[in-house]
Design an enzyme around this catalytic site. Structure first.
Site, PDB file in Angstrom:
ATOM      1  N   HIS A   1      -2.153   6.511   9.614  1.00 52.53           N
ATOM      2  CA  HIS A   1      -1.201   5.445   9.289  1.00 52.53           C
ATOM      3  C   HIS A   1       0.126   6.097   8.908  1.00 52.53           C
ATOM      4  O   HIS A   1       0.159   7.066   8.154  1.00 52.53           O
ATOM      5  CB  HIS A   1      -1.737   4.613   8.118  1.00 52.53           C
ATOM      6  CG  HIS A   1      -0.767   3.610   7.584  1.00 52.53           C
ATOM      7  ND1 HIS A   1      -0.043   3.810   6.422  1.00 52.53           N
ATOM      8  CD2 HIS A   1      -0.390   2.398   8.066  1.00 52.53           C
ATOM      9  CE1 HIS A   1       0.725   2.750   6.200  1.00 52.53           C
ATOM     10  NE2 HIS A   1       0.539   1.881   7.178  1.00 52.53           N
TER      11      HIS A   1
ATOM     12  N   HIS B   1      10.168   4.846   8.202  1.00 56.92           N
ATOM     13  CA  HIS B   1       9.537   3.709   7.536  1.00 56.92           C
ATOM     14  C   HIS B   1      10.640   2.737   7.160  1.00 56.92           C
ATOM     15  O   HIS B   1      11.396   2.975   6.216  1.00 56.92           O
ATOM     16  CB  HIS B   1       8.757   4.180   6.310  1.00 56.92           C
ATOM     17  CG  HIS B   1       7.820   3.153   5.769  1.00 56.92           C
ATOM     18  ND1 HIS B   1       7.303   3.197   4.501  1.00 56.92           N
ATOM     19  CD2 HIS B   1       7.282   2.042   6.346  1.00 56.92           C
ATOM     20  CE1 HIS B   1       6.499   2.173   4.311  1.00 56.92           C
ATOM     21  NE2 HIS B   1       6.476   1.454   5.413  1.00 56.92           N
TER      22      HIS B   1
END
Length: 590
Positions: A124, A170
């Protein structure tokens, strides 16, 4: 015998005898039984391998190979002319040639079934070097994950500051970006370092159509012929890992405009502080159960739009998709209109990937557990950490695995007990990153019933574990690492992670002032679902005034444990193997 000295104050020092590694009484007894006049021959050792180590096919050549592996120790005077003595026998048992998992078995699961029939080693936010808020983005953690055997790499792709190129970062945080091209090149170079089986790249797409087209060109140019692109727009069944060997697969949901991602809202509550907080630094958080929650702070869950809480917009989004980009998608991630019940309906004409956060899964299994198992028999379910895990912590993977979820996505750059379980699961099947799911997760019963991990089943097997002793800390740690005033006080924890009925942890006594603890304790673990069980092993050093110190850990798939007496190497909190620290243990099944 040499002595160790510890400073108590400016004027006084304490002296302790240095313990020497010595075979436990049980090992001495076995040596007496399988030797003659203090000498164990090749014939004796072969009989020992068959009868005690339960290696039914062991040959004289196998026994001779063990002898040969110890020849370099001749200077220690542990050999007789026709065999070796007790010390040599002990060194074999406690040596690298006697691990708990077979080093020669390699990939042994059937690899010709569809991808949906396997648990897949899944990362992830694979590009993050640390926490989810302000750590750097880099290709280095991607390389490290691939070298460990991870088969699913996740990349969040965004327009760069000039809107003319693509970065990986991100979104909505302070993480520093890395170029997509560098990440793709690193994947190509290292994809098959640890395993020949396919690598899946899951893309969190926040791009406009012109940049999607640019990504399509990058992907095609970088991977060339090793990129798998299906002929049809959607697959009726996933190909097998064997068919896809040394191929790269792209998986994403049908493209949406990247600005839509900013509309995702946090829907998860801040968890309560757990009782085990005092142990967190030394041990890592204890693996939570189905109801468990962890202490973290809140941020936006960027994956939430891939779940089932929103109405479907996939058809509308197709209008914005660059056609060459759409053509690259081999595993489509999408959700039908409606709630979770609709999401989990199985379409006989096509397969897809569905993503749920760990919290969505925990709620879903309470009502739709059987539907999830049926869905994962043909389709792929990806589970990802909830957005409030800004510290890159993880969750209990057994909840997903026990309901058939193939892609239980973890923050590989973190550490802690949950990640140790992930490492343990994928030590199976030669460490290739694909573990065949048990048959009961793949097929319905005669009355169309499916597996329910929360139903109490009869015991299938009982695992008996003996923890004899440990050694190696003296060589891998400074002599005052655990205690400034005396040698360490070690204890071991041994247990099972699996379905709720099988999950348990047990503990040995604490042995004071000893670098080479000899516990000689036995534990039994009744297993109702041994196929999903992982053996957890930890060592800690007792500290009366502060947190207990961490002394090593490992996690092993019960289905692949070798019976008999084995040397079990321990790892640090990040999963790296220590040079010397190991335990001598015995495993038996009944």
């Amino acid at each position: 015998m040499s002595k160790q000295t510890y400073r108590v104050c400016f004027c006084f020092r304490r002296r302790f005898h240095e313990t020497v590694s010595e075979a436990p009484d049980a090992i001495k007894s076995l040596f007496d039984q399988y030797s003659e006049n203090g000498t164990m021959t090749v014939d004796h050792l072969q009989r020992f391998l068959i009868e005690v180590q339960q290696e039914a096919n062991a040959t004289k050549e196998d026994a001779q190979a063990i002898f040969d592996s110890l020849r370099h120790l001749k200077h220690l005077n542990i050999f007789h002319r026709k065999g070796f003595n007790l010390e040599a026998f002990f060194k074999y048992l406690f040596g690298d040639v006697n691990p708990p998992l077979s080093p020669s078995i390699g990939v042994h699961h059937d690899m010709t079934a569809p991808l949906s029939h396997y648990f897949i080693y899944t990362g992830h936010n694979s590009y993050l070097t640390g926490n989810q808020l302000n750590s750097d983005c880099s290709n280095v953690p991607i390389i490290q994950a691939l070298q460990r055997g991870v088969r699913v790499i996740e990349l969040d792709i965004w327009p760069n500051s000039k809107k003319d190129d693509v970065d990986v970062l991100h979104g909505g945080t302070l993480t520093a970006p890395v170029q997509l091209k560098l990440c793709l090149e690193s994947i190509k170079e290292h994809a098959f370092f640890a395993s020949e089986y396919p690598v899946v790249i899951t893309l969190e797409d926040h791009l406009t159509p012109d940049l999607q087209a640019k990504v399509a060109g990058m992907v095609t140019q970088t991977f060339g012929d090793i990129l798998f692109t299906p002929g049809a727009e959607t697959l009726k069944e996933f190909p097998s890992p064997e068919y896809l060997k040394r191929r790269i697969i792209i998986s994403t949901k049908p493209p949406k405009e990247y600005l839509e991602a900013k509309e995702a809202k946090e829907k998860e509550d801040v968890a309560q502080k757990g009782n085990g907080a005092a142990d967190e630094e030394a041990w890592g958080k204890e693996v939570p159960n189905l109801k468990g929650v962890d202490r973290v702070t809140s941020t936006v869950d960027k994956d939430d739009s891939d779940g089932c809480n929103n109405n479907d917009e996939d058809d509308k989004s197709q209008h914005y998709a660059a056609p060459e980009y759409k053509h690259l998608i081999a595993i489509h991630a999408g959700k039908p209109k409606g709630g979770l019940k609709e999401c989990l309906k199985v379409d006989p004409d096509k397969v897809r990937r569905l993503s749920l956060s760990e919290q969505q899964l925990e709620k879903a299994v309470e009502t739709y557990g059987k539907d999830i198992v049926r869905f994962t028999q043909r389709n792929i379910l990806r589970v990802y950490p909830k957005g409030i895990r800004v510290d890159s912590s993880n969750y209990n993977p057994l909840i997903g695995w026990s309901h058939g979820a193939q892609m239980v996505a973890f923050n590989m750059q973190g550490y802690g007990r949950s990640l140790w379980l992930m490492h343990g699961m994928f030590r199976a099947n030669g460490g290739c990153g694909y573990v065949k799911k048990p048959d009961f997760l793949l097929k319905a019963g005669p009355h169309n019933e499916v597996f329910d991990p929360n139903v109490n089943l009869p015991v299938k097997r009982t695992l008996k574990v003996i923890v004899y002793m440990g050694e190696g800390w003296y060589y891998d740690f400074h002599h005052t690492h655990f205690d400034a005033y005396s040698p360490p006080d070690f204890y071991a924890r041994v247990g099972i992670a699996g379905v709720p009925a099988d999950t348990v942890m047990k503990k040995t006594k604490t042995l004071e002032d000893n670098w080479i603890p000899a516990w000689n304790e036995e534990f039994e673990f009744p297993l109702t679902v041994p196929e999903l069980a992982l053996l957890r092993i930890e060592v800690h050093e007792y500290d009366m005034s502060e947190k207990d110190d961490f002394g090593g850990q490992t996690c092993l798939p019960v289905s692949e444990l070798r019976r008999g007496i084995r040397a079990v190497p321990l790892h640090d909190r990040k999963g790296e193997k220590y040079n010397s620290v190991k335990l001598l243990m015995r495993f038996e099944f009944s």
